[in-house]
Write an enzyme that holds these catalytic residues in place. Structure first.
Site, mmCIF file in Angstrom:
data_model
loop_
_atom_site.group_PDB
_atom_site.id
_atom_site.type_symbol
_atom_site.label_atom_id
_atom_site.label_comp_id
_atom_site.label_asym_id
_atom_site.label_seq_id
_atom_site.Cartn_x
_atom_site.Cartn_y
_atom_site.Cartn_z
ATOM 1 N N GLY A 250 95.089 2.125 35.088
ATOM 2 C CA GLY A 250 95.206 3.687 34.956
ATOM 3 C C GLY A 250 94.453 4.159 36.203
ATOM 4 N N GLU A 292 93.136 -4.077 33.771
ATOM 5 C CA GLU A 292 94.159 -4.534 34.487
ATOM 6 C C GLU A 292 94.742 -3.403 35.156
ATOM 7 O OE1 GLU A 292 96.528 -5.929 31.079
ATOM 8 O OE2 GLU A 292 96.679 -3.802 30.302
ATOM 9 N N GLY A 294 96.825 -1.799 38.335
ATOM 10 C CA GLY A 294 97.899 -2.102 39.263
ATOM 11 C C GLY A 294 97.952 -1.149 40.293
ATOM 12 N N ARG A 295 97.921 0.131 40.241
ATOM 13 C CA ARG A 295 98.287 1.129 41.237
ATOM 14 C C ARG A 295 96.963 0.949 42.308
ATOM 15 N NH1 ARG A 295 101.053 5.841 40.860
ATOM 16 N NH2 ARG A 295 100.878 5.729 38.598
ATOM 17 N N ARG A 332 109.488 7.604 43.753
ATOM 18 C CA ARG A 332 108.263 8.526 43.156
ATOM 19 C C ARG A 332 108.316 10.107 43.701
ATOM 20 N NH1 ARG A 332 103.567 8.102 43.897
ATOM 21 N NH2 ARG A 332 102.805 8.592 41.904
ATOM 22 N N TYR A 336 108.801 11.864 40.002
ATOM 23 C CA TYR A 336 107.556 12.695 39.606
ATOM 24 C C TYR A 336 107.083 13.782 40.518
ATOM 25 C CZ TYR A 336 107.154 7.654 38.046
ATOM 26 O OH TYR A 336 107.274 6.409 37.333
ATOM 27 N N CYS A 363 122.230 10.242 48.761
ATOM 28 C CA CYS A 363 123.296 11.464 48.467
ATOM 29 C C CYS A 363 122.947 12.097 47.222
ATOM 30 C CB CYS A 363 124.659 10.830 48.569
ATOM 31 S SG CYS A 363 125.312 10.289 49.826
ATOM 32 N N GLU A 364 121.776 12.734 47.231
ATOM 33 C CA GLU A 364 120.983 13.678 46.276
ATOM 34 C C GLU A 364 120.361 14.592 47.016
ATOM 35 O OE1 GLU A 364 120.569 13.485 42.766
ATOM 36 O OE2 GLU A 364 121.774 11.480 42.286
ATOM 37 N N TYR A 392 104.288 0.883 42.833
ATOM 38 C CA TYR A 392 105.652 1.517 42.347
ATOM 39 C C TYR A 392 106.597 1.898 43.307
ATOM 40 C CZ TYR A 392 102.564 1.096 38.497
ATOM 41 O OH TYR A 392 101.672 0.579 37.423
HETATM 42 C C1 LIG Z 1 101.538 -0.100 33.749
HETATM 43 C C2 LIG Z 1 100.003 -0.535 33.183
HETATM 44 C C3 LIG Z 1 98.774 -1.010 33.630
HETATM 45 C C4 LIG Z 1 98.701 -0.625 35.109
HETATM 46 O O1 LIG Z 1 98.566 0.772 35.182
HETATM 47 P P1 LIG Z 1 98.154 1.379 36.650
HETATM 48 O O2 LIG Z 1 98.157 2.569 36.272
HETATM 49 O O3 LIG Z 1 99.076 0.883 37.734
HETATM 50 O O4 LIG Z 1 96.660 0.943 36.850
HETATM 51 C C5 LIG Z 1 98.102 -1.725 32.946
HETATM 52 N N1 LIG Z 1 98.127 -1.956 31.507
HETATM 53 C C6 LIG Z 1 99.412 -1.992 30.782
HETATM 54 C C7 LIG Z 1 99.382 -2.192 29.460
HETATM 55 C C8 LIG Z 1 100.280 -0.962 31.546
HETATM 56 O O5 LIG Z 1 101.265 -0.556 30.993
#
Ligand SMILES: *Cc1c(COP(=O)(O)O)cnc(C)c1O
Length: 439
Positions: A250, A292, A294-295, A332, A336, A363-364, A392
């Site tokens: 997150g 964990e 991701g982004r 995105r 959003y 086409c939007e 993403y």
């Molecule tokens: C989506 C997600 C992440 C990664 O979130 P980021 O915002 O990309 O860091 C980590 N853990 C869980 C359970 C998720 O659903």
């Protein structure tokens, strides 16, 4: 100290008439591989991984996992594996990608609110490291698959800690209305169910995830308090030692100058500080900490190159420049209202600047990539580089308008390697079937 998630652009960006990333001329890359083109800067990706490892070195029981859903390809999995990261996966497709890259599933967590029997069977058969149990239904499915392969399965319990945090909002309630996981009042029931009915499931710890694109460090402090308190409570009540907590991902990134995400060090200090405080307060053993992201791992490393095509000046109003991609390669902005920074990658010396809206080709009317940006006066054929598209984008890409998905190239030390091939027209029809009676 600033960390990589606080940059809008990859760390190797250089301007020498043309734009260079990873030592490669973006204009030449566009020519060689075509556009739209996803480009990943390996140095930036590895720098972020090291930022995370350094930031958490004060808590030696930390295990880094990469949330694959941000961008899951075989080469990206290889890089994360080489940096010592495990993987947080959410489907058989992500698990398969990691496995096919030659990575042991021992380092993989399987997470999700509706894992199918087929997915759980595949994961357990291939030795998945952890499953994050999301609901009561799943407990039986896991036990069944574990029984079939005569295995014990290590699980975390996914809980909703009553905290939800995103860029602009922070919600804290006793009971959060969420589709994910068990709320705090259900934890005892699921533990009872597992320990009385399912001896092939071992509960190792708790898992939570409180949001995405988070700028507010206090959310993590509060989340950890809930997790540590639950560990203490469960041990006290059931005599079960939970020695792992997974606090999710997150951490936010900087898409545009007004975004001010905390550094990875600041987040780590809050997380480790809260852990140490609550470990002492509740007198529990220091658990293994999983994070964990991701982004914040992959976003800044990625850019997308487009070719500028048509242009349109609405009299006295907006000037549109249209690129050869849009919502199918980057959903995105249309989903959003996400904002991005871009620049023209070829030489624009001597051109005046103007304010334009960058439109996509789909086409939007809503397919606008950037709503109002000042750029040197664009010409058809210019290469536009949009920053911070590593996360993403490809992972949410579609074939909307029956357009082939773009290729992806990895750049490093002036070398470029294709890591995802561009789809072909043949790929687009390869799954179509015409029933005999229509032939
Ligand atoms: C989506 C997600 C992440 C990664 O979130 P980021 O915002 O990309 O860091 C980590 N853990 C869980 C359970 C998720 O659903």
């Amino acid at each position: 100290m600033t960390t990589t998630n606080q940059f809008i652009k990859p760390v190797t960006v250089k301007r020498d008439k043309n734009l260079f990333i990873g030592g490669c001329d973006m204009t030449e890359l566009a020519k060689k591989y075509g556009t739209p083109l996803y480009v990943i800067d390996e140095k930036t990706l590895r720098d972020v991984c090291r930022d995370y490892k350094t930031a958490f070195k004060n808590y030696p029981h930390t295990k880094m996992m990469y949330a694959s859903k941000a961008l899951c390809t075989s080469a990206i999995s290889k890089i994360l594996d080489s940096e010592g990261f495990g993987f947080d996966t959410v489907s058989i497709g992500e698990i398969y990608t990691v496995l096919k890259s030659g990575i042991s599933l021992e380092k993989v967590l399987f997470n999700g609110n509706n894992k199918t029997e087929e997915e759980l069977d595949f994961a357990i058969k291939n030795g998945i490291g952890r499953i994050s149990v999301d609901n009561f239904y799943e407990v039986d499915l896991i036990s069944k698959a574990a029984g079939k392969y005569n295995k014990n399965v290590d699980v975390l319990l996914r809980i909703t800690p009553g905290i939800e945090c995103h860029t602009h909002e922070y919600i804290k309630t006793g009971q959060l209305d969420s589709k994910f996981g068990f709320d705090l009042s259900q934890i005892d029931d699921v533990i009872n169910k597992i320990i009385t009915e399912h001896h092939n499931i071992r509960i190792r710890g708790l898992h939570a995830h409180i949001g995405s694109q988070i700028f507010e460090t206090k959310c993590f402090h509060d989340e950890i308090e809930v997790l540590i308190h639950e560990i203490f409570r469960v041990e006290d009540k059931f005599g079960i030692k939970l020695d792992e907590i997974n606090i999710g991902g997150g951490l936010g990134v900087k898409y545009v100058p007004k975004d001010k995400p905390p550094s990875i060090n600041e987040i780590a200090d809050v997380i480790v500080g809260s852990l140490e405080h609550h470990i002492k307060k509740y007198k529990v053993d220091p658990p293994t900490l999983y994070i964990e992201p991701g982004r914040s791992i992959i976003s800044t490393a990625g850019v997308t190159l487009y070719t500028v095509g048509s242009m349109k000046q609405v009299s006295n109003m907006t000037k549109y420049i249209t690129v050869d991609g849009g919502m199918a390669d980057n959903p995105r902005p249309s989903t959003y209202q996400a904002e991005y920074v871009a620049e023209i990658a070829n030489d624009t010396e001597g051109r005046e600047e103007e304010k334009v809206t960058v439109a996509g080709r789909f086409c939007e009317s809503g397919d606008i990539l950037i709503n109002g940006i000042t750029l040197p006066k664009a010409k058809s054929g210019d290469i536009l580089c949009v920053y911070n598209t590593g996360a993403y984008n490809y992972s949410m890409a579609s074939n909307y308008n029956r357009v082939e998905k773009s290729a992806m190239v990895l750049v490093n030390n002036s070398q470029s390697d294709m890591i995802v091939k561009r789809e072909t027209l043949e790929d687009l029809v390869s799954h179509d079937v015409i029933p005999d009676r229509l032939k």
